[in-house]
Design an enzyme around this catalytic site. Structure first.
Site, short mmCIF file in Angstrom:
data_model
loop_
_atom_site.label_atom_id
_atom_site.label_comp_id
_atom_site.label_asym_id
_atom_site.label_seq_id
_atom_site.Cartn_x
_atom_site.Cartn_y
_atom_site.Cartn_z
N ASP A 1 31.40 -8.04 77.57
CA ASP A 1 30.20 -8.54 78.23
C ASP A 1 29.30 -9.20 77.20
O ASP A 1 28.95 -8.58 76.18
CB ASP A 1 29.47 -7.35 78.91
CG ASP A 1 28.36 -7.81 79.83
OD1 ASP A 1 28.57 -8.77 80.58
OD2 ASP A 1 27.28 -7.19 79.78
N ASN B 1 20.48 -17.64 79.36
CA ASN B 1 20.40 -18.67 80.40
C ASN B 1 18.96 -19.06 80.68
O ASN B 1 18.64 -20.25 80.80
CB ASN B 1 21.04 -18.16 81.69
CG ASN B 1 22.43 -18.73 81.92
OD1 ASN B 1 22.83 -19.70 81.28
ND2 ASN B 1 23.17 -18.14 82.82
N HIS C 1 20.98 -23.43 82.02
CA HIS C 1 22.32 -23.11 82.53
C HIS C 1 23.43 -23.94 81.88
O HIS C 1 24.56 -23.47 81.76
CB HIS C 1 22.36 -23.25 84.05
CG HIS C 1 21.59 -22.17 84.75
ND1 HIS C 1 22.08 -20.89 84.88
CD2 HIS C 1 20.36 -22.17 85.32
CE1 HIS C 1 21.19 -20.14 85.51
NE2 HIS C 1 20.14 -20.90 85.79
N ASP D 1 26.71 -22.38 80.29
CA ASP D 1 28.11 -22.75 80.56
C ASP D 1 28.85 -23.05 79.26
O ASP D 1 30.01 -22.66 79.08
CB ASP D 1 28.16 -23.97 81.48
CG ASP D 1 27.76 -23.64 82.92
OD1 ASP D 1 27.62 -22.45 83.23
OD2 ASP D 1 27.60 -24.59 83.71
N GLU E 1 29.23 -13.21 83.14
CA GLU E 1 29.42 -13.22 81.68
C GLU E 1 30.39 -12.14 81.22
O GLU E 1 30.46 -11.83 80.04
CB GLU E 1 28.08 -13.05 80.97
CG GLU E 1 27.43 -11.69 81.13
CD GLU E 1 26.57 -11.53 82.37
OE1 GLU E 1 25.70 -10.65 82.36
OE2 GLU E 1 26.77 -12.28 83.34
#
Length: 204
Positions: A78, A86, A91, A95, A122
């Site tokens: 994680d 983010n 965003h 990504d 994630e």
């Protein structure tokens, strides 16, 4: 060699029964089918295996390990404080971060049967067939250090000034009274411990 589909139809010919064979070259169709099948098993953003592919792989490797009395390991991963990443960087950067993490997973895993998948958001998961405790911990540490070494800035993280990852490892030799789901749950609990202990670490 071309893939050929044949249609065979009995027909009368000169007073006797003959066989009319119509052959179609379906190589392009087969190639397209294979590509689409592969895409359906891949995560669109990272290119790693998707959740469906992971579930199938884990079940298959569990049964194989049970049959052969072999070892099996799972790593749950994680990204630390990814929501804050983010929110802070946007965003698109999020990504890009997910893709960078996926490349590290691909680089660390070398064996054909090893599977790295995006589990959701994630979270990532790795299946390591025929791998004992020491081997799984070594792979997990390679993933952890490889992601830290990317040095992607993360100003909102309290774990480190760069993007890091927490990992939980589970390993066992499957038995008839156990399940793959229970093993996955054990890896998830180990991941929870890694977070509780400060993140950017491997826990079992």
């Amino acid at each position: 060699m071309a893939d050929v589909e044949e249609i065979r139809t009995p027909i009368p010919f000169q007073g006797r029964e003959a066989l009319l064979i119509i052959a179609h070259d379906i190589s392009d169709h087969k190639r397209t089918e294979t590509i689409l099948q592969d895409l359906s098993r891949r995560d669109g953003l990272t290119g790693l295996a998707n959740r469906r592919h992971f579930d199938e792989s884990l079940e298959r490797e569990w049964k194989r390990a049970l049959r052969e009395k072999d070892q099996l390991s799972i790593i749950m991963c994680d990204i630390d404080f990814f929501k804050k990443f983010n929110d802070f960087y946007g965003h698109q950067s999020g990504d890009d971060c997910l893709r960078a993490v996926a490349r590290v997973l691909e680089r660390v895993l070398h064996r054909p049967l090893d599977v790295a998948a995006r589990y959701g958001g994630e979270e990532f998961v790795v299946v390591l067939p025929g791998t004992d405790r020491e081997g799984a911990l070594a792979v997990a540490e390679s993933i952890r250090s490889g992601i830290e070494a990317l040095a992607i800035p993360h100003a909102s993280s309290s774990a480190a000034p760069v993007v890091t990852i927490s990992l939980g490892v589970a390993f066992l030799i499957p038995t008839p009274d156990g399940t793959a789901a229970e093993m996955l749950s054990a890896a998830d609990q180990a991941l929870y411990r890694a977070k509780e202990e400060g993140r950017n670490r491997v826990s079992t």
